[in-house]
Design an enzyme around this catalytic site. Structure first.
Site, PDB file in Angstrom:
ATOM      1  N   SER A  10       0.839  -1.197   0.000  1.00 13.22           N
ATOM      2  CA  SER A  10       0.000   0.000   0.000  1.00 13.22           C
ATOM      3  C   SER A  10       0.871   1.243   0.000  1.00 13.22           C
ATOM      4  O   SER A  10       2.051   1.188   0.331  1.00 13.22           O
ATOM      5  CB  SER A  10      -0.898   0.026   1.237  1.00 13.22           C
ATOM      6  N   ARG A  29       0.705  -3.901  -6.941  1.00 19.71           N
ATOM      7  CA  ARG A  29      -0.615  -4.461  -6.625  1.00 19.71           C
ATOM      8  C   ARG A  29      -1.682  -3.652  -7.335  1.00 19.71           C
ATOM      9  O   ARG A  29      -1.556  -2.429  -7.482  1.00 19.71           O
ATOM     10  CB  ARG A  29      -0.854  -4.407  -5.113  1.00 19.71           C
ATOM     11  N   THR A  66      -7.707   1.971   3.420  1.00 17.35           N
ATOM     12  CA  THR A  66      -7.540   1.133   4.611  1.00 17.35           C
ATOM     13  C   THR A  66      -8.618   1.415   5.645  1.00 17.35           C
ATOM     14  O   THR A  66      -9.199   0.494   6.236  1.00 17.35           O
ATOM     15  CB  THR A  66      -6.147   1.341   5.223  1.00 17.35           C
ATOM     16  N   CYS A  78       2.806  -6.674 -17.178  1.00 15.53           N
ATOM     17  CA  CYS A  78       3.045  -7.379 -15.920  1.00 15.53           C
ATOM     18  C   CYS A  78       4.252  -6.789 -15.201  1.00 15.53           C
ATOM     19  O   CYS A  78       5.343  -6.714 -15.768  1.00 15.53           O
ATOM     20  CB  CYS A  78       3.270  -8.865 -16.180  1.00 15.53           C
ATOM     21  N   CYS A 123       5.283 -14.551  -9.970  1.00 18.75           N
ATOM     22  CA  CYS A 123       4.035 -13.824  -9.702  1.00 18.75           C
ATOM     23  C   CYS A 123       4.023 -13.195  -8.314  1.00 18.75           C
ATOM     24  O   CYS A 123       4.274 -13.860  -7.304  1.00 18.75           O
ATOM     25  CB  CYS A 123       2.852 -14.771  -9.857  1.00 18.75           C
ATOM     26  N   CYS A 183      -0.391  -9.491  -8.142  1.00 18.43           N
ATOM     27  CA  CYS A 183      -0.998  -8.177  -8.363  1.00 18.43           C
ATOM     28  C   CYS A 183      -2.325  -8.289  -9.101  1.00 18.43           C
ATOM     29  O   CYS A 183      -3.176  -7.432  -8.970  1.00 18.43           O
ATOM     30  CB  CYS A 183      -0.029  -7.263  -9.118  1.00 18.43           C
ATOM     31  N   CYS A 230      -2.899  -9.063 -14.843  1.00 18.57           N
ATOM     32  CA  CYS A 230      -3.124  -9.870 -16.046  1.00 18.57           C
ATOM     33  C   CYS A 230      -4.586 -10.234 -16.212  1.00 18.57           C
ATOM     34  O   CYS A 230      -5.148 -10.134 -17.306  1.00 18.57           O
ATOM     35  CB  CYS A 230      -2.260 -11.133 -15.988  1.00 18.57           C
TER      36      CYS A 230
END
Length: 602
Positions: free
Chosen positions: A86, A334, A370, A540, A571, A574, A577
């Site tokens: 974050s 992310r 949040t 990506c 990976c 996130c 894709c």
């Protein structure tokens, strides 16, 4: 805490007892597997701020009202907080309600208050002061590592008696006999090889049968996708839209460190057709977290979010910030929800509810979610506590969570999102990015959301469908990387701590209309290479997808001399894709529990 950890050890022993040694290296057949089963009152999928706030609130209600509630939190990360990324400015409004004395709690990670807000517009070589919208004021907020903040919440939950199981990925849903209600969750199998055969250490997933199931997976989770489809949760709302956030943490030279400073930037390196912006937060202990968020409705398939972040650091502002004795110590990425109020689906379904970013409560103009995630977890917990008291495991009627829908619409989360509902959608009008900036300024300073209209996505245009064909745009030529300020992707990836068991089923599946075969894969390559210049190879942020030279053609599902290679071990979860691919044929699913990134200070 002893009680929760004791349950955790017992669950692991039960799962181990159900390993299938006699079937080693035989193909796994889920229809014949004998699963260990455990009955709980509330099963929460996801150990982030929303899920943990729900768990803590349930235990508070247990203490206040006296009715014992067994609460289980399943977390796919190897540790609580290891999959949390974050921008790390936390508004404590929900925390103040959940834990009024949190400042006195040991190991509280909110130690650096936000002290100074700034906003600037960047051109390729200069920067200019901009007015700071009131929604972006950070007075009273804290700059912190959200990974550490989440781990701290997890410790509080365990102290209160919540059973927290890191390394247990929620992979499937348990339905009632009629198939019309959710009665729990199954975890992923452990110990399958790439061909789906059972290895020596094979353990089948467990079944957690629950009176109430709360899904708190974060943006675009795999169970959320299943629930949305089965119960048509998006029937009356706009499609969810997303951004991709990339972030680095640097230990900067003392001469550049300004504790408590919050900087937001617009403009360069993005063009006027691409929504996004950058941020720089001066954390405690000489650390600075900086990054770039790009709306996934970007049109140009040649755009590389990672390369945009790297070239941004060569702007004079960042060159100065990262000069001297500066060291990069972390990287991550992310997706985050950007749809706002119009994109929030039906929150409840028979037997459970969506909370936090599984539903999408991010306040985009505020660049925060949040506090909203935590509050929705708390509201769902209150509805779940009442529902548990009225439901038994043997009952044919599923727990009713519609009270959560009602309390959400009467909460400050709803009011906050209603006020800013038109700001992000204004960038998708014919006025474009600059028009969105002008409208947002008008709405922010004068209208304040008090208008009779709401911008809607009536055509149901998704982020993927915004992508133009390669023939319609100009390729983007990125400058070469210049270490140590900018580096190649694999060098950055090493900073994520990402690890997956090498010989396990690939959790990124190329599927179309339920089919997964060589022809589906060949068509994927044909369209994505032929029309979209191999978008995923650039999009990506972890180097998972490559369209490589191929001479065998049909044998490898290739097309035009290219074939798709999926480096699933890279990976970082996130989910870009699954969201952005124009052919909408990548399905992100959970890998073995414990796999993925290991964020600690991001």
């Amino acid at each position: 805490m002893i009680r929760a950890r004791g349950h955790r050890a017992l669950v692991r022993q039960i799962r181990a007892l159900h390993s299938t040694a006699r079937c080693r290296r035989e193909l796994f057949d889920p229809s014949t597997v004998e699963r260990a089963s455990d009955e709980v009152d509330v099963c929460i999928v996801g150990g982030g701020p929303a899920g943990l706030s729900a768990a803590i609130r349930l235990k508070q209600l247990e203490q206040e009202k006296g009715n014992e509630v067994r609460v289980v939190v399943l977390e796919k990360g190897s540790e609580i907080g290891s999959h949390i990324l974050s921008g790390a400015v936390v508004e404590p409004r929900a925390l103040n309600e959940l834990l009024p004395s949190w400042k006195d709690h040991p190991d509280n990670p909110l130690t650096q208050p936000a002290l100074h807000d700034h906003m600037r517009f960047l051109t390729p070589n200069k920067s200019f002061w901009m007015p700071h919208p009131p929604q972006m004021s950070n007075k009273g907020n804290y700059i912190t590592s959200l990974s550490r903040f989440t781990a701290w919440l997890g410790s509080i939950a365990e102290e209160m008696g919540v059973e927290v199981y890191p390394g247990f990925a929620g992979a499937g849903l348990v339905y009632g006999e009629d198939g019309k209600s959710v009665r729990g969750v199954t975890t992923n199998e452990v110990g399958l090889d790439r061909q789906g055969r059972m290895k020596d250490a094979f353990e089948p997933g467990m079944e957690f049968r629950a009176k109430v199931t709360l899904v708190a997976e974060g943006a675009h989770g795999s169970l959320t996708k299943q629930l949305t489809k089965k119960f048509d949760l998006r029937k009356d709302c706009d499609p969810q839209t997303y951004g991709i956030g990339l972030k680095e943490v640097w230990r900067v030279d003392p001469s550049q460190y300004r504790p408590g400073e919050v900087m937001h930037l617009m403009g360069y390196p993005l063009d006027n057709k691409t929504y996004g912006g950058a941020f720089v937060y001066h954390m405690a202990d000489g650390l600075v977290t900086m990054g770039l968020v790009i709306g996934l409705d970007y049109p140009n398939p040649y755009l590389s979010p990672y390369s945009e972040l790297q070239r941004m650091k060569h702007h004079p502002y960042f060159q100065t910030l990262l000069s001297g004795d500066a060291t990069r110590i972390a990287y991550g990425a992310r997706t985050l929800n950007e749809g706002g109020l119009q994109s929030i689906p039906k929150l409840s379904f028979p037997g459970g509810a969506l909370i936090g970013c599984s539903a999408g409560f991010v306040n985009v103009p505020k660049i925060k979610g949040t506090h909203n995630a935590m509050k929705t977890g708390m509201l769902a917990a209150e509805a779940a506590y009442d529902a548990v008291a009225k439901t038994s495991h043997e009952s044919e009627e599923a727990a009713d969570m519609t009270k959560y829908e009602e309390t959400f619409k009467n909460s400050w989360v709803y009011e906050e999102l209603k006020e800013v509902r038109n700001l992000r959608p204004s960038f998708n009008t014919p006025l474009g990015v600059f028009g969105g900036v002008m409208y947002s300024g008008l709405d922010t300073y004068i209208l304040k959301g008090r208008v009779p209209w709401t911008f809607r996505n009536k055509q149901k245009v998704t982020d993927a469908s915004h992508t133009k064909r390669a023939s319609e745009v100009q390729p983007i030529k990125y400058p070469p990387f210049q270490p140590p300020l900018s580096t190649d992707l694999l060098t950055s990836l090493a900073l994520t701590g990402t690890n997956h068991a090498e010989d396990q089923p690939i959790h990124l599946r190329v599927t179309k209309d339920g089919k997964e075969d060589l022809e589906v894969r060949r068509k994927h390559v044909e369209r994505n290479v032929g029309e979209f210049a191999g978008l995923l190879g650039r999009a990506c942020p972890a180097g998972v997808y490559e369209y490589v030279e191929d001479e065998e053609g049909a044998k490898t599902a290739g097309w035009g001399g290219k074939t798709l290679v999926i480096n699933s071990q890279n990976c970082i979860h996130c989910k870009l894709c699954d969201i952005k691919v124009p052919t909408q044929d990548i399905n992100w699913t959970v890998p073995e529990g414990g796999g993925g990134p290991k964020y600690t200070i991001t």
